[in-house]
Scaffold this motif. Structure first.
Motif, mmCIF file in Angstrom:
data_model
loop_
_atom_site.group_PDB
_atom_site.id
_atom_site.type_symbol
_atom_site.label_atom_id
_atom_site.label_comp_id
_atom_site.label_asym_id
_atom_site.label_seq_id
_atom_site.Cartn_x
_atom_site.Cartn_y
_atom_site.Cartn_z
ATOM 1 N N ASP A 77 35.333 40.730 55.393
ATOM 2 C CA ASP A 77 35.130 39.431 56.050
ATOM 3 C C ASP A 77 35.543 38.252 55.162
ATOM 4 O OD1 ASP A 77 34.077 40.733 58.214
ATOM 5 O OD2 ASP A 77 31.979 40.406 57.667
ATOM 6 N N HIS A 78 35.351 38.385 53.839
ATOM 7 C CA HIS A 78 35.409 37.172 53.006
ATOM 8 C C HIS A 78 36.368 37.197 51.822
ATOM 9 C CE1 HIS A 78 32.011 35.736 55.264
ATOM 10 N NE2 HIS A 78 31.319 36.811 54.958
ATOM 11 N N ALA A 79 37.043 38.326 51.560
ATOM 12 C CA ALA A 79 37.833 38.415 50.313
ATOM 13 C C ALA A 79 38.794 37.243 50.096
ATOM 14 C CB ALA A 79 38.578 39.748 50.258
ATOM 15 N N PRO A 80 39.561 36.815 51.106
ATOM 16 C CA PRO A 80 40.539 35.744 50.823
ATOM 17 C C PRO A 80 39.887 34.471 50.278
ATOM 18 C CG PRO A 80 40.956 36.737 52.970
ATOM 19 C CD PRO A 80 39.659 37.298 52.486
ATOM 20 N N ARG A 85 38.315 33.026 41.694
ATOM 21 C CA ARG A 85 37.023 32.530 41.163
ATOM 22 C C ARG A 85 36.532 33.523 40.121
ATOM 23 N NH1 ARG A 85 34.821 29.727 45.485
ATOM 24 N NH2 ARG A 85 36.524 29.157 46.843
ATOM 25 N N ALA A 86 35.411 33.166 39.510
ATOM 26 C CA ALA A 86 34.683 34.148 38.698
ATOM 27 C C ALA A 86 33.692 34.824 39.633
ATOM 28 C CB ALA A 86 33.970 33.453 37.557
ATOM 29 N N LEU A 87 33.851 36.128 39.820
ATOM 30 C CA LEU A 87 32.985 36.887 40.735
ATOM 31 C C LEU A 87 32.104 37.817 39.905
ATOM 32 C CD1 LEU A 87 35.637 37.953 43.432
ATOM 33 C CD2 LEU A 87 34.125 35.947 43.444
ATOM 34 N N VAL A 88 30.810 37.671 40.036
ATOM 35 C CA VAL A 88 29.881 38.492 39.257
ATOM 36 C C VAL A 88 29.168 39.446 40.208
ATOM 37 C CG1 VAL A 88 27.938 38.482 37.657
ATOM 38 C CG2 VAL A 88 29.555 36.566 37.661
ATOM 39 N N SER A 89 29.487 40.734 40.106
ATOM 40 C CA SER A 89 28.840 41.708 40.973
ATOM 41 C C SER A 89 27.427 42.003 40.474
ATOM 42 C CB SER A 89 29.641 43.022 40.995
ATOM 43 O OG SER A 89 28.852 44.016 41.632
ATOM 44 N N LEU A 106 35.681 44.574 44.229
ATOM 45 C CA LEU A 106 35.924 43.129 44.123
ATOM 46 C C LEU A 106 37.294 42.871 43.513
ATOM 47 C CD1 LEU A 106 32.435 41.848 42.849
ATOM 48 C CD2 LEU A 106 33.552 41.175 44.973
ATOM 49 N N ALA A 107 37.620 43.608 42.437
ATOM 50 C CA ALA A 107 38.892 43.375 41.733
ATOM 51 C C ALA A 107 40.078 43.735 42.630
ATOM 52 C CB ALA A 107 38.917 44.192 40.440
ATOM 53 N N GLU A 108 39.928 44.801 43.417
ATOM 54 C CA GLU A 108 41.044 45.197 44.291
ATOM 55 C C GLU A 108 41.217 44.226 45.456
ATOM 56 O OE1 GLU A 108 41.042 49.949 43.266
ATOM 57 O OE2 GLU A 108 40.465 49.325 45.271
ATOM 58 N N ALA A 109 40.092 43.734 45.977
ATOM 59 C CA ALA A 109 40.179 42.825 47.131
ATOM 60 C C ALA A 109 40.571 41.405 46.707
ATOM 61 C CB ALA A 109 38.838 42.798 47.861
ATOM 62 N N CYS A 110 40.269 41.054 45.465
ATOM 63 C CA CYS A 110 40.525 39.690 44.969
ATOM 64 C C CYS A 110 41.290 39.793 43.651
ATOM 65 C CB CYS A 110 39.206 38.943 44.751
ATOM 66 S SG CYS A 110 38.117 38.952 46.176
ATOM 67 N N PRO A 111 42.580 40.111 43.693
ATOM 68 C CA PRO A 111 43.313 40.426 42.460
ATOM 69 C C PRO A 111 43.443 39.265 41.484
ATOM 70 C CG PRO A 111 44.754 40.477 44.406
ATOM 71 C CD PRO A 111 43.371 40.287 44.905
ATOM 72 N N ASN A 112 43.230 38.033 41.943
ATOM 73 C CA ASN A 112 43.345 36.889 41.020
ATOM 74 C C ASN A 112 41.986 36.387 40.536
ATOM 75 O OD1 ASN A 112 46.238 36.728 41.293
ATOM 76 N ND2 ASN A 112 45.813 36.069 43.397
ATOM 77 N N ALA A 113 40.941 37.113 40.837
ATOM 78 C CA ALA A 113 39.605 36.693 40.402
ATOM 79 C C ALA A 113 39.302 37.269 39.024
ATOM 80 C CB ALA A 113 38.563 37.182 41.407
ATOM 81 N N THR A 114 38.378 36.622 38.320
ATOM 82 C CA THR A 114 37.808 37.201 37.100
ATOM 83 C C THR A 114 36.555 37.937 37.543
ATOM 84 O OG1 THR A 114 38.582 35.372 35.765
ATOM 85 C CG2 THR A 114 36.758 36.663 34.859
ATOM 86 N N VAL A 115 36.525 39.253 37.322
ATOM 87 C CA VAL A 115 35.389 40.032 37.832
ATOM 88 C C VAL A 115 34.461 40.433 36.678
ATOM 89 C CG1 VAL A 115 34.724 42.178 38.991
ATOM 90 C CG2 VAL A 115 36.660 40.858 39.839
#
Ligand code: NAD
Ligand code: G3P
Length: 310
Positions: A77-80, A85-89, A106-115
Motif C-alpha cells: 500500500d505505501h512503499a512509494p 527516508r530513514a526507515l527503522v523496522s 523494507l530495503a527491497e520495496a524502498c531501494p533508496n531508503a536507509t533501513v
C-alpha cells in the motif's frame, strides 16, 4: 530530525509516547478508532507532543511498527511514499509468505531508503511508562546508525548500536519462538528446570540459524538476542510466552492478539528444513502452532533426541 511512527498498535504508540520527550512525534495508523488512550496500551494517556493521524506523514525518520506478517500488505500500500527516508523496522519476525525479514522487505520495496532495525528487550507498557529500557539500533551504514542512535535515544530509552542487521533482527525474531516453547513447558507443568533447558538449547539454535544467515555470533549474546530471550521467556507480560502457556494447558488463546513467534516458527522451520539447519525446538513449535502436533507428542519427540555433546 522529524520523527513519525507508522503503526498505531501497542509498540508504535509506546515509542511515540517515549520519543515525544524529545520533540513532536506523529503517530500514524490505518484506522484509528480511539482518542487519547489506545486500547492496545491500556492506562497510557497520549502526551500533547504526539499527534495521531490516518494520513501517511512526511518525516525524516519513520519507525515502522506493524507486525512482521503485516509488513508485506503495508508495503504494497505505501512503499512509494516511504522511499528515500530513514526507515527503522520495529517488527520482530520472519514473513511466512516469503521467508524474508522485515528489514529486507523494507530495503527491497524502498531501494533508496536507509533501513535500520530497532529491537531488544522492551515491553510496550514499560516504554510508555518511562521505565528504563536498553535497545539495539542496527544499521549497515555505520554513520546513519550513529545518527539514528542519537536521534532516537532518550535519558531512559538507551540505544546501543551495531552494523549487524542480520544478527540483531534474527535475535528478535527467533526469541519469540523460544519464548513460546518456554511457555509450553510451564503451561504443561514440566517445571522451571525444563524451561531453563529450553531457553539454553533454544539460544543455541537461535545462534546456529543466525550464523548460517551471516550474523556475527556475538550479536546474539547482546540485547537483541539473549537479552530479549531472557525477558520474553520469563515474563507473563509477553504475548508469546502467554500463548505458549495456553498451548501447554490446552486452553484457547485470543486469536486477535499479536503472537509473532507462531508464524515465525513456521517460517523458520521451512527454511531450516530446506537449508539443513538443525532447529529442533523451533520445528516442534511450528508443529504445535500449525496444529500438526500435540504437546505430549512434542515433548516426547524432544526427549527422544539422540544424546550428544553440548
Ligand atoms: N508490544 C510490545 O511490547 C512490543 C515490543 C517490542 C517489539 N514489538 C514488535 O512490534 C511489532 C508490532 O507489535 P505491537 O505490539 O504493536 O502489535 P499490536 O497488535 O499491538 O498492534 C499491531 C498494529 O498494527 C496495525 N496493522 C496491522 N496491519 C497493518 C497494515 N497493513 N497497515 C497498517 N497498520 C497495520 C494494527 O492495526 C495494529 O494497530 C511486532 O513485530 C512486535 O514483535 C512489540
Ligand atoms: O509480548 P511479546 O511476546 O510480543 O514481546 C514483546 C517484546 O518483543 C519483548 O521484547
Amino acid at each position: 530530525m522529524s520523527v513519525a511512527v507508522l503503526g498505531a498498535g501497542a509498540f508504535g504508540t509506546a515509542l511515540a509516547v517515549a520519543l515525544s520527550a524529545k520533540g513532536p512525534v506523529t503517530l500514524w495508523g490505518r484506522r484509528i478508532e480511539w482518542q487519547g488512550q489506545n486500547p492496545l496500551l491500556p492506562g497510557v494517556v497520549l502526551p500533547g507532543g504526539v499527534s495521531v493521524t490516518e494520513n501517511l506523514p512526511d518525516a525524516d525518520i519513520l519507525l515502522v511498527a506493524v507486525p512482521a506478517q503485516a509488513m508485506g500488505g503495508f508495503l504494497s500500500d505505501h512503499a512509494p511514499a516511504l522511499d528515500q527516508r530513514a526507515l527503522v523496522s520495529c517488527a520482530k519476525g520472519i514473513d511466512l509468505a516469503t521467508g524474508r525479514s522485515p528489514a529486507r522487505m523494507l530495503a527491497e520495496a524502498c531501494p533508496n531508503a536507509t533501513v535500520a532495525v530497532l529491537t531488544g528487550p522492551s515491553f510496550a507498557a514499560d516504554i510508555a511508562r518511562g521505565l528504563p529500557t536498553a535497545l539495539t539500533l542496527a544499521c549497515a551504514d555505520a554513520e546513519a546508525g550513529h545518527r539514528l542512535q542519537h536521534a532516537l535515544s532518550t535519558p531512559v530509552l538507551r540505544l546501543y548500536r551495531t552494523t549487524d542487521v542480520t544478527g540483531a533482527e534474527l535475535g528478535g525474531a527467533l526469541k519469540n519462538v523460544i519464548a513460546i516453547a518456554a511457555g509450553v513447558a510451564i503451561g504443561a507443568g514440566l517445571g522451571d528446570s525444563a524451561r531453563a533447558a529450553i531457553i539454553t538449547r533454544g539460544f543455541a539454535e537461535m545462534t546456529r540459524f543466525a550464523v548460517a544467515k551471516g550474523a556475527d555470533p556475538e550479536t546474539l549474546t547482546g540485547l537483541s538476542g539473549l537479552g530479549d530471550l531472557i525477558l520474553t521467556a520469563t515474563s507473563e507480560q509477553s504475548r508469546n510466552f502467554r500463548y505458549g502457556l495456553s498451548l501447554g494447558r490446552a486452553e484457547a488463546f485470543d486469536p486477535h492478539v499479536t503472537v509473532e513467534g507462531a508464524a515465525t516458527a513456521r517460517a523458520v522451520a521451512a527454511i531450516a528444513a530446506r537449508e539443513g539447519i538443525e532447529m529442533p525446538v523451533s520445528t516442534l513449535i511450528a508443529g504445535l502452532a500449525g496444529g500438526r502436533l500435540g504437546v505430549k507428542q512434542a515433548v516426547e519427540l524432544l526427549l527422544a533426541r539422540p544424546l550428544k555433546e553440548e
